[in-house]
Design a protein around this motif. Structure first.
Motif, PDB file in Angstrom:
ATOM      1  N   LEU A 677      47.784  58.047  95.359  1.00 57.96           N
ATOM      2  CA  LEU A 677      47.239  58.082  94.007  1.00 57.96           C
ATOM      3  C   LEU A 677      45.938  57.301  93.919  1.00 57.96           C
ATOM      4  O   LEU A 677      44.960  57.764  93.300  1.00 57.96           O
ATOM      5  N   ARG A 678      45.913  56.115  94.535  1.00 58.70           N
ATOM      6  CA  ARG A 678      44.678  55.314  94.518  1.00 58.70           C
ATOM      7  C   ARG A 678      43.551  56.061  95.217  1.00 58.70           C
ATOM      8  O   ARG A 678      42.391  56.022  94.762  1.00 58.70           O
ATOM      9  N   ALA A 681      41.997  58.559  92.869  1.00 62.96           N
ATOM     10  CA  ALA A 681      41.825  58.004  91.523  1.00 62.96           C
ATOM     11  C   ALA A 681      40.826  58.787  90.693  1.00 62.96           C
ATOM     12  O   ALA A 681      41.056  59.065  89.499  1.00 62.96           O
ATOM     13  N   GLU A 682      39.706  59.170  91.301  1.00 66.60           N
ATOM     14  CA  GLU A 682      38.671  59.865  90.538  1.00 66.60           C
ATOM     15  C   GLU A 682      39.186  61.213  90.029  1.00 66.60           C
ATOM     16  O   GLU A 682      38.949  61.591  88.876  1.00 66.60           O
ATOM     17  N   ARG A 683      39.899  61.947  90.872  1.00 67.35           N
ATOM     18  CA  ARG A 683      40.441  63.236  90.449  1.00 67.35           C
ATOM     19  C   ARG A 683      41.445  63.046  89.312  1.00 67.35           C
ATOM     20  O   ARG A 683      41.458  63.824  88.353  1.00 67.35           O
ATOM     21  N   ILE A 684      42.298  62.025  89.424  1.00 72.07           N
ATOM     22  CA  ILE A 684      43.310  61.790  88.380  1.00 72.07           C
ATOM     23  C   ILE A 684      42.642  61.476  87.049  1.00 72.07           C
ATOM     24  O   ILE A 684      43.033  62.008  86.000  1.00 72.07           O
ATOM     25  N   ARG A 685      41.610  60.631  87.074  1.00 74.15           N
ATOM     26  CA  ARG A 685      40.910  60.322  85.818  1.00 74.15           C
ATOM     27  C   ARG A 685      40.289  61.582  85.228  1.00 74.15           C
ATOM     28  O   ARG A 685      40.311  61.794  84.004  1.00 74.15           O
ATOM     29  N   THR A 709      50.221  51.504  89.272  1.00 75.25           N
ATOM     30  CA  THR A 709      49.060  52.094  89.947  1.00 75.25           C
ATOM     31  C   THR A 709      48.243  52.947  88.994  1.00 75.25           C
ATOM     32  O   THR A 709      47.000  52.884  88.976  1.00 75.25           O
ATOM     33  N   LEU A 710      48.913  53.748  88.190  1.00 76.46           N
ATOM     34  CA  LEU A 710      48.199  54.580  87.226  1.00 76.46           C
ATOM     35  C   LEU A 710      47.504  53.741  86.163  1.00 76.46           C
ATOM     36  O   LEU A 710      46.427  54.123  85.670  1.00 76.46           O
ATOM     37  N   ALA A 711      48.090  52.598  85.821  1.00 75.60           N
ATOM     38  CA  ALA A 711      47.427  51.702  84.873  1.00 75.60           C
ATOM     39  C   ALA A 711      46.091  51.230  85.449  1.00 75.60           C
ATOM     40  O   ALA A 711      45.077  51.166  84.731  1.00 75.60           O
ATOM     41  N   GLU A 712      46.070  50.902  86.752  1.00 80.39           N
ATOM     42  CA  GLU A 712      44.816  50.502  87.399  1.00 80.39           C
ATOM     43  C   GLU A 712      43.810  51.652  87.409  1.00 80.39           C
ATOM     44  O   GLU A 712      42.617  51.463  87.137  1.00 80.39           O
ATOM     45  N   LEU A 719      42.373  53.966  79.208  1.00 78.82           N
ATOM     46  CA  LEU A 719      43.701  54.537  79.011  1.00 78.82           C
ATOM     47  C   LEU A 719      44.724  53.787  79.836  1.00 78.82           C
ATOM     48  O   LEU A 719      44.385  52.971  80.692  1.00 78.82           O
ATOM     49  N   SER A 720      45.997  54.090  79.579  1.00 77.44           N
ATOM     50  CA  SER A 720      47.098  53.495  80.331  1.00 77.44           C
ATOM     51  C   SER A 720      48.305  54.414  80.190  1.00 77.44           C
ATOM     52  O   SER A 720      48.340  55.266  79.289  1.00 77.44           O
ATOM     53  N   PRO A 721      49.311  54.264  81.058  1.00 82.30           N
ATOM     54  CA  PRO A 721      50.532  55.045  80.862  1.00 82.30           C
ATOM     55  C   PRO A 721      51.147  54.857  79.481  1.00 82.30           C
ATOM     56  O   PRO A 721      51.696  55.797  78.900  1.00 82.30           O
ATOM     57  N   ALA A 722      51.041  53.638  78.932  1.00 81.71           N
ATOM     58  CA  ALA A 722      51.619  53.383  77.610  1.00 81.71           C
ATOM     59  C   ALA A 722      50.916  54.186  76.524  1.00 81.71           C
ATOM     60  O   ALA A 722      51.560  54.776  75.652  1.00 81.71           O
TER      61      ALA A 722
END
Length: 735
Positions: A677-678, A681-685, A709-712, A719-722
């Motif tokens: 995931l790290r 990261a760019e693709r996920i964002r 990890t997604l929070a980072e 943004l954040s998972p929350a």
């Protein structure tokens, strides 16, 4: 109160409402048939032209009628023999028999009056009133179940009978309300209970005394389109003092038979015009398509009657009352229950019985009836609340949290909250926690700290009841052993084994889908409809506590599939992995609505590890519309436990899976899914910025690591998972 208002009219008038609904459905077909079979209208035709053509065919015609459907009928005498026929307006010739169908006549009389004249009309009016009460109260209950009118069309959940009842109700409630209201209006009009202002023109004082003018030459008739005609009565043959009587949709009047002039005209009042619309809306006469819609919607009534009865029976079974239960205003202890499947009610009954044995008075009610102002004698209020899904309220208790938060603290009673849930879910007893927090914020005095019961543990409940007894100064011993869930036999068809090389035996188990009719599912027999991410409960031999496995298939796949890893000393996992094709286990489905993909076209980000791939694979398999799905999957070794590896290749080739990213912890690179995931990261964002939704499934530690990890990764985007979860864009299923 609202539930009682809905329940008793439905139960008491069920058979009568059913009879009238089904007869109304049958009658709704006739206007459409009549409209289809009637000769086509002539564009722009006037009453003058129509009357002249009919008179040419039948010189002794006495009356021409036009039905709301457009069918034109003429009546005449040949000597002393009456005649009638449906007329083709283009020619004035006969186009068919005007005799009404005996079956339609009988059915109409039955629907209007049960074949009993005035007494029957009053009876059908009572049934219409019952339907109106059912429709209005039902709409209010649906809104309350959904959490407000704005969520009217939000997905419904809960047991099958209640869900089907709500689904049909919210689709048909508008037409059923309209049908009941118009029926009551028509009955009131029949018995002259409404103001009457229908045009009733007085016969003119003088006429020309002339005769013989053709209707085609009469200006008054030429001014009226056939589409507005209701009735044209010809003057009596040879009587120069008589006149044409004309009735249209606007009013009534008389036309001179010698000059064709309009002698007298009276216009309908507003009540008569409303009555015409009421008649059209109730019968469909004059609007055949609307009549069919009305009939189809009314077909919901039998379904609502059946499902409503099943809901009532289930509630009676699931809400056992305590013998000698006190009324709400006289009870020392008020026990309020929020339950999805009904199991919490058994604990409430056990507690109520124990309090009665100790000399106390008890009242038990659903939490949806929370009304502290009615508990005038209460010394304590006990809320027993189950949690559904990701911390959600049971379907019938969605509005209760707001009531607790808004209610002023009781002057004498203290409050205690006991939660029921499953510790394997992230939001264990989340709804009970929300109630406890709301009560404390509202200033309630708490009798006990919030406590939680895991998977209906009889031992934990007994300990809590003893603690309650100490708090009120009365020894209590409340023991309740919940009934085992109703299960269905599942026969293993195939299995695919993995993980032996890495000392983690794992298998994809596929069971045959048991056949079940719609009625079986509504009645709670067999497996209900399910989706990937719902839970399959298995009760292992030697235990009464079910174990849950995330489903890797949906009903549409035609099979029941789960992924199971053997745990050291695991009773259920060991029994499942010992199964061979043809052997069976007992199971049941538990919906998990909080872990389902939405229906948008936004990117879907799936993250899983180990057996967590199960529901994610089911979601990808079901992606026949090619929504962009991106999967990050972690396992130990690509040759040992790459679950669904061949399937993922096929789904990638077919476009059901847009991209696959893997991480293996027992190879030279030793990567975990968080590491991959790290790296991406760019693709996920980018995917999240396009409205992407994230779904995570796997072990609890893995899920927590992914969340961090997604929070980072999402922090630079603010943004954040929350925050995603608050917007319905982050779902987690951990175990």
């Amino acid at each position: 109160m609202l539930r009682s208002l809905h329940r008793w009219p439905g139960l008491l008038a069920a058979v009568l409402v059913l009879a009238l609904s089904l007869s109304g459905v049958a009658l709704s077909v006739f206007p459409a048939v009549e409209a289809i079979s009637a000769p086509p209208a002539v564009a722009g035709q006037t009453v003058a032209d129509l009357a002249a053509k009919v008179q040419a065919t039948h010189p002794t015609v006495e009356q021409i009628r036009r039905a709301p459907s457009g069918r034109i009928t003429a009546y005449w005498f040949d000597g002393n023999t009456p005649g009638s026929a449906v007329i083709d307006p283009a020619t004035g010739q006969d186009a068919g028999s005007a005799d009404p169908s005996a079956f339609r006549t009988w059915l109409t009389d039955f629907h209007r009056a049960l074949l009993m004249e005035d007494a029957g009309r009053w009876t059908t009016a009572a049934a219409a009133l019952a339907m109106l009460v059912l429709s209005v109260s039902g709409a209010a209950l649906v809104a309350r179940r959904q959490g407000g009118w704005r969520k009217w069309f939000a997905p419904m959940r809960g047991p099958a009978a209640g869900r089907w009842h709500g689904e049909f109700a919210r689709v048909a409630v508008a037409t059923l309300t309209l049908s009941a209201f118009t029926a009551l209006w028509m009955t009131a009009s029949t018995f002259d209970l409404l103001p009457a202002d229908e045009a009733n023109a007085a016969f003119p004082a003088t006429v020309s005394g002339q005769t013989g003018l053709s209707p085609a030459a009469m200006p008054a008739l030429a001014a009226v389109p056939v589409a507005d005609l209701r009735d044209l009565t010809f003057p009596y043959a040879g009587d120069a003092t008589d006149a044409f009587a004309l009735t249209t949709s606007q009013g009534t009047g008389f036309v001179d038979q010698g000059t064709g002039a309009l002698l007298v005209w009276a216009v309908n009042g507003p009540w008569a015009n409303i009555g015409e619309w009421i008649y059209l809306l109730h019968t469909g006469e004059g609007a055949a398509f609307w009549g069919l819609i009305l009939g189809l919607a009314t077909l919901a009534a039998p379904v609502l009657a059946v499902t409503g009865t099943l809901v009532w029976l289930r509630n009676r079974r699931n809400r056992p009352s305590v013998a000698g239960m006190a009324s709400a205003g006289k009870a020392e202890t008020v026990i309020l229950v929020a339950s999805e499947g009904g199991s919490t009610w058994g604990f409430a009954k056990a507690l109520g019985h124990a309090l009665q044995q100790a000399g106390g008075s008890v009242h038990i009610a659903p939490l949806s009836a929370f009304a502290p102002q009615a508990y005038s004698a209460a010394q304590r209020i006990l809320i027993m609340a189950a949690t559904w899904g990701d911390g959600d309220a049971p379907a019938a208790s969605q509005s209760a949290l707001g009531r607790v938060a808004a209610a002023a603290p009781h002057p004498t009673a203290r409050l205690a909250v006991l939660g029921f849930g499953d510790r394997s879910f992230p939001a264990f007893c989340g709804y009970a926690e929300a109630i406890d927090t709301a009560a404390r914020a509202a200033g309630w005095q708490m009798l006990l700290p919030l406590d939680r019961i895991d998977r209906h543990s009889a031992q934990a409940f007994a300990r809590w009841s003893a603690t309650l007894g100490e708090a009120i100064g009365t020894p209590l011993s409340a023991i309740h052993q919940p009934e085992p869930p109703r299960t269905t036999a599942l026969t293993l068809v195939t299995r695919r084994d993995y993980g032996e090389a890495v000392q983690a035996p794992t298998a994809i188990l596929r069971f045959a889908l048991p056949s079940a009719s719609l009625f079986d599912r509504i009645a709670g027999r067999g497996l209900p409809r399910f989706q990937p991410g719902d839970l399959l409960g298995i009760v292992p031999q030697g235990s009464s506590v079910p174990r849950y496995y995330s489903l890797a298939s949906g009903t549409g796949d035609g099979f029941v599939e789960i992924v199971v890893r053997k745990h050291p000393g695991g009773l259920c996992s060991g029994q499942l992995l010992d199964l061979s094709a043809g052997q069976s286990v007992q199971g049941f489905v538990k919906p998990n609505p909080s872990f389902r993909p939405d229906r948008s076209d936004a990117p879907l980000i799936l993250v899983g590890a180990g057996t967590g791939i199960g529901p994610l694979a089911g979601i990808i398999r079901a992606n026949t519309r090619r929504r962009p799905i991106y999967l990050w999957f972690g396992a130990r070794h690509p040759q040992a436990d790459f679950l669904y590896g061949a399937d993922l290749d096929l789904w990638s080739a077919s476009g059901q899976l847009a991209n696959l990213a893997t991480a293996f912890s027992r190879t030279a690179t030793r990567h975990y899914v968080q590491d991959r995931l790290r790296a991406d990261a760019e693709r996920i964002r980018d995917l999240v910025s396009k409205g992407g939704r994230i779904m995570v499934c796997g072990g609890r530690e893995m899920a927590q690591g992914v969340r961090e990890t997604l929070a980072e990764i999402l922090a630079p985007a603010g943004l954040s998972p929350a925050t995603l979860k608050a917007g319905g864009r982050y779902a987690e299923d951990s175990y």
